[in-house]
Enzyme design. Structure first.
Site, PDB file in Angstrom:
ATOM      1  N   ARG A 122       0.825  -1.233   0.000  1.00 53.82           N
ATOM      2  CA  ARG A 122       0.000   0.000   0.000  1.00 53.82           C
ATOM      3  C   ARG A 122       0.849   1.270   0.000  1.00 53.82           C
ATOM      4  O   ARG A 122       0.411   2.337   0.424  1.00 53.82           O
ATOM      5  CB  ARG A 122      -0.973   0.018   1.178  1.00 53.82           C
ATOM      6  CG  ARG A 122      -1.930  -1.142   1.162  1.00 53.82           C
ATOM      7  CD  ARG A 122      -3.267  -0.798   1.780  1.00 53.82           C
ATOM      8  NE  ARG A 122      -4.199  -1.867   1.515  1.00 53.82           N
ATOM      9  CZ  ARG A 122      -4.343  -2.939   2.286  1.00 53.82           C
ATOM     10  NH1 ARG A 122      -3.636  -3.058   3.388  1.00 53.82           N
ATOM     11  NH2 ARG A 122      -5.204  -3.862   1.952  1.00 53.82           N
ATOM     12  N   LYS A 144       3.948  11.508 -11.606  1.00 54.10           N
ATOM     13  CA  LYS A 144       3.114  10.694 -12.500  1.00 54.10           C
ATOM     14  C   LYS A 144       3.811   9.348 -12.681  1.00 54.10           C
ATOM     15  O   LYS A 144       4.972   9.304 -13.087  1.00 54.10           O
ATOM     16  CB  LYS A 144       2.939  11.366 -13.864  1.00 54.10           C
ATOM     17  CG  LYS A 144       1.913  12.486 -13.838  1.00 54.10           C
ATOM     18  CD  LYS A 144       1.600  12.956 -15.241  1.00 54.10           C
ATOM     19  CE  LYS A 144       0.587  14.089 -15.225  1.00 54.10           C
ATOM     20  NZ  LYS A 144       0.364  14.674 -16.561  1.00 54.10           N
ATOM     21  N   GLU A 186      11.607  18.450 -24.793  1.00 53.60           N
ATOM     22  CA  GLU A 186      10.899  18.778 -23.538  1.00 53.60           C
ATOM     23  C   GLU A 186      11.540  19.993 -22.859  1.00 53.60           C
ATOM     24  O   GLU A 186      10.873  20.737 -22.154  1.00 53.60           O
ATOM     25  CB  GLU A 186      10.901  17.582 -22.584  1.00 53.60           C
ATOM     26  CG  GLU A 186      10.225  16.328 -23.131  1.00 53.60           C
ATOM     27  CD  GLU A 186       8.700  16.350 -23.061  1.00 53.60           C
ATOM     28  OE1 GLU A 186       8.117  17.362 -22.625  1.00 53.60           O
ATOM     29  OE2 GLU A 186       8.091  15.339 -23.480  1.00 53.60           O
ATOM     30  N   LYS A 228       9.230  22.941 -13.845  1.00 54.64           N
ATOM     31  CA  LYS A 228       8.275  21.855 -13.573  1.00 54.64           C
ATOM     32  C   LYS A 228       7.876  21.857 -12.107  1.00 54.64           C
ATOM     33  O   LYS A 228       6.710  21.642 -11.773  1.00 54.64           O
ATOM     34  CB  LYS A 228       8.874  20.506 -13.970  1.00 54.64           C
ATOM     35  CG  LYS A 228       7.904  19.367 -13.687  1.00 54.64           C
ATOM     36  CD  LYS A 228       7.680  18.427 -14.803  1.00 54.64           C
ATOM     37  CE  LYS A 228       6.560  17.458 -14.463  1.00 54.64           C
ATOM     38  NZ  LYS A 228       6.565  16.265 -15.260  1.00 54.64           N
ATOM     39  N   GLU A 238      -3.185  18.082 -11.955  1.00 55.67           N
ATOM     40  CA  GLU A 238      -3.569  18.572 -13.272  1.00 55.67           C
ATOM     41  C   GLU A 238      -5.018  19.044 -13.353  1.00 55.67           C
ATOM     42  O   GLU A 238      -5.746  18.730 -14.279  1.00 55.67           O
ATOM     43  CB  GLU A 238      -3.305  17.464 -14.313  1.00 55.67           C
ATOM     44  CG  GLU A 238      -3.059  18.037 -15.703  1.00 55.67           C
ATOM     45  CD  GLU A 238      -2.493  16.995 -16.670  1.00 55.67           C
ATOM     46  OE1 GLU A 238      -1.383  16.523 -16.407  1.00 55.67           O
ATOM     47  OE2 GLU A 238      -3.156  16.704 -17.666  1.00 55.67           O
ATOM     48  N   ARG A 242      -1.132  22.572 -14.705  1.00 57.84           N
ATOM     49  CA  ARG A 242      -0.221  21.479 -15.081  1.00 57.84           C
ATOM     50  C   ARG A 242      -0.474  21.011 -16.518  1.00 57.84           C
ATOM     51  O   ARG A 242       0.425  20.518 -17.189  1.00 57.84           O
ATOM     52  CB  ARG A 242      -0.347  20.303 -14.095  1.00 57.84           C
ATOM     53  CG  ARG A 242       0.669  19.213 -14.376  1.00 57.84           C
ATOM     54  CD  ARG A 242       0.835  18.236 -13.223  1.00 57.84           C
ATOM     55  NE  ARG A 242       1.827  17.236 -13.566  1.00 57.84           N
ATOM     56  CZ  ARG A 242       2.363  16.365 -12.731  1.00 57.84           C
ATOM     57  NH1 ARG A 242       1.998  16.373 -11.458  1.00 57.84           N
ATOM     58  NH2 ARG A 242       3.261  15.492 -13.134  1.00 57.84           N
ATOM     59  N   ASN A 246       1.448  19.842 -21.303  1.00 59.61           N
ATOM     60  CA  ASN A 246       1.098  19.005 -22.464  1.00 59.61           C
ATOM     61  C   ASN A 246       1.231  19.760 -23.785  1.00 59.61           C
ATOM     62  O   ASN A 246       0.774  19.276 -24.824  1.00 59.61           O
ATOM     63  CB  ASN A 246      -0.341  18.484 -22.328  1.00 59.61           C
ATOM     64  CG  ASN A 246      -0.501  17.643 -21.082  1.00 59.61           C
ATOM     65  OD1 ASN A 246       0.400  16.902 -20.716  1.00 59.61           O
ATOM     66  ND2 ASN A 246      -1.624  17.795 -20.395  1.00 59.61           N
ATOM     67  N   HIS A 249       1.810  17.912 -26.956  1.00 58.64           N
ATOM     68  CA  HIS A 249       1.663  16.478 -26.693  1.00 58.64           C
ATOM     69  C   HIS A 249       0.421  15.842 -27.301  1.00 58.64           C
ATOM     70  O   HIS A 249       0.405  14.647 -27.551  1.00 58.64           O
ATOM     71  CB  HIS A 249       1.712  16.207 -25.185  1.00 58.64           C
ATOM     72  CG  HIS A 249       3.109  16.243 -24.635  1.00 58.64           C
ATOM     73  ND1 HIS A 249       3.901  17.373 -24.716  1.00 58.64           N
ATOM     74  CD2 HIS A 249       3.873  15.293 -24.035  1.00 58.64           C
ATOM     75  CE1 HIS A 249       5.079  17.107 -24.166  1.00 58.64           C
ATOM     76  NE2 HIS A 249       5.089  15.862 -23.760  1.00 58.64           N
ATOM     77  N   HIS A 253       1.130  12.590 -29.339  1.00 56.41           N
ATOM     78  CA  HIS A 253       0.548  11.271 -29.074  1.00 56.41           C
ATOM     79  C   HIS A 253      -0.106  10.703 -30.319  1.00 56.41           C
ATOM     80  O   HIS A 253      -0.037   9.495 -30.579  1.00 56.41           O
ATOM     81  CB  HIS A 253      -0.451  11.342 -27.916  1.00 56.41           C
ATOM     82  CG  HIS A 253       0.219  11.549 -26.587  1.00 56.41           C
ATOM     83  ND1 HIS A 253      -0.397  12.131 -25.517  1.00 56.41           N
ATOM     84  CD2 HIS A 253       1.482  11.265 -26.175  1.00 56.41           C
ATOM     85  CE1 HIS A 253       0.455  12.197 -24.500  1.00 56.41           C
ATOM     86  NE2 HIS A 253       1.598  11.682 -24.882  1.00 56.41           N
ATOM     87  N   HIS A 267       9.311   9.429 -28.570  1.00 56.93           N
ATOM     88  CA  HIS A 267       8.366  10.365 -27.939  1.00 56.93           C
ATOM     89  C   HIS A 267       8.858  11.812 -28.110  1.00 56.93           C
ATOM     90  O   HIS A 267       8.102  12.691 -28.510  1.00 56.93           O
ATOM     91  CB  HIS A 267       8.197  10.022 -26.464  1.00 56.93           C
ATOM     92  CG  HIS A 267       7.371  11.013 -25.714  1.00 56.93           C
ATOM     93  ND1 HIS A 267       6.019  11.185 -25.953  1.00 56.93           N
ATOM     94  CD2 HIS A 267       7.702  11.929 -24.759  1.00 56.93           C
ATOM     95  CE1 HIS A 267       5.563  12.154 -25.169  1.00 56.93           C
ATOM     96  NE2 HIS A 267       6.561  12.614 -24.430  1.00 56.93           N
TER      97      HIS A 267
HETATM   98  N1  GLY Z   1       4.792  15.230 -18.348  1.00 59.14           N
HETATM   99  C1  GLY Z   1       3.725  16.060 -17.990  1.00 59.14           C
HETATM  100  C2  GLY Z   1       3.433  16.109 -16.539  1.00 59.14           C
HETATM  101  O1  GLY Z   1       4.178  15.578 -15.747  1.00 59.14           O
HETATM  102  O2  GLY Z   1       2.436  16.642 -16.143  1.00 59.14           O
END
Ligand code: GLY
Length: 374
Positions: A122, A144, A186, A228, A238, A242, A246, A249, A253, A267
């Site tokens: 957990r 993430k 990036e 970041k 997000e 946040r 993107n 992106h 994608h 990517h």
């Molecule tokens: N790579 C985008 C984020 O971490 O929100």
């Protein structure tokens, strides 16, 4: 030189350390954070060959008991099957609630190990030691984590913050040029979102950075991580800001899906093209001066990043097929795609009212430009 950056999330706040040579000091840096002097290192075959001994020596020197597992390198490792065998390996090594997981690798290892850490017993502590430019400037920061499924990339996962991010910029010296350039897309993104001075700095220093200038690498990674960290501190899950990360992106994608998430387009390469398309869309909608689109194209092109569609081996590109991938985007809300647009370099914003026919025009033009050039 190694000034720390802090991600501010109450009692889950943590530091990002950036600079050359941090790997040799990893044991000392991690030790004060450990609930018990035991860690489990998750890495891949490339890192095992190149840098694992240095990390283990530093853990040994700090008297930290370390076990671990070496996984195959590559995107296919971010799967349910590897998650299961990783969790088995952790349990077999008798990981306890106080055992800290160290993700030592690029985005694949960071995402998979972070996800495993979030569900093992957990939730156990974890530390990110990112080794690619992409993971140092993006995926290791912000919590993430996740895996890919047959339905798409990163569709199963969690938000789970590390206790520390250690980005040793010296490790980038062993990164293949293609991976370095992919990560660079990036880096450029942060300048485009809200830091026009950083974009100008990259215009002046990006080539040296890619060529191996150590100070430029540390500065580019540090500035990116600071950007970041600010975004994640303000909007961890997000709910708003946040989503600016993107930028490029949604297009990227779609390009990756159309090229099979494989070697044809990494990517980062897809993000490079996606950034240009996002700026072209913004210009077409009348929000962004065309000079800024040209400036972005010139910078990426000068550094050898792709700005147009690559050749497909077996068929022509179709704008309608690209647009069809938008529906599968994680960020679609009530069937509407939220695009990140820009009023210019350093002025990104979110918009969920982009007319689909304007997006189609931008895609048609990209497909036409590719047809003309091939
Ligand atoms: N790579 C985008 C984020 O971490 O929100």
């Amino acid at each position: 030189m190694n000034s720390d950056i802090r991600v501010l999330l109450g009692e889950r706040s943590y530091d990002i350390r950036v600079g050359p040579g941090l790997l040799a000091e990893a044991g000392e840096a991690i030790r004060p954070l450990l609930p018990s002097r035991r860690v489990f290192v998750v890495t891949d075959e490339n890192l095992e060959r190149l840098h694992l001994a240095k990390l283990r020596d530093s853990l040994d020197a700090a008297e930290i008991e370390n076990h671990g597992v070496v996984l195959p390198a590559g995107e296919h490792t971010k799967s349910f099957a590897h998650l299961e065998s990783l969790l088995d390996a952790m349990l077999e090594a008798r990981c306890e609630r106080g055992t800290t997981i160290i993700a030592f690798g690029g985005g694949v290892i960071g995402d998979l190990a972070g996800f495993a850490a979030s569900i093992l017993l957990r939730g156990v502590p974890f530390v990110q030691i990112p080794t690619t430019l992409l993971s140092q400037v993006d995926s290791s920061v912000g919590g993430k984590t996740g895996i890919n499924t047959t339905q798409g990339k990163n569709l199963v996962g969690s938000f789970y913050q590390p206790r520390l991010v250690l980005a040793d910029t010296e490790v980038l010296a062993t990164l293949p040029e293609r991976d370095l350039k992919s990560g660079y897309a990036e880096v450029v993104k942060y300048g485009l979102i809200d830091d026009p001075e950083f974009f100008s700095w990259l215009e002046a220093n990006g080539a040296a950075m890619l060529a191996g200038d150590s100070a430029a690498r540390a500065q580019a990674v540090r500035t990116s991580c600071a950007a970041k960290a600010r975004v994640v501190s303000a909007d961890e899950r997000e709910g708003g800001r946040r989503a600016l990360l993107n930028l490029g992106h949604t297009f990227a994608h779609a390009l990756e899906a159309e090229t099979g998430f494989g070697d044809l387009l990494t990517h980062g390469e897809a993000v490079s093209i996606g950034l240009v398309l996002a700026f072209e869309l913004s210009a077409r909608l009348g929000c962004c001066p065309s000079e800024d689109v040209g400036r972005l194209r010139r910078h990426l092109d000068a550094l050898g990043l792709p700005v147009g569609l690559p050749a497909l081996p077996d068929r022509p590109w179709r704008a309608t097929q690209l647009a069809a991938h938008f529906a599968a985007d994680k960020k679609v809300k009530d069937g509407r795609v939220t695009f990140v647009l820009a009023k210019g370099i350093g002025q990104a914003f979110l918009c969920d009212e982009v007319p689909p026919e304007v997006v189609a025009e931008v895609l048609e033009r990209a497909v036409a430009a590719h047809r003309m050039s091939s």
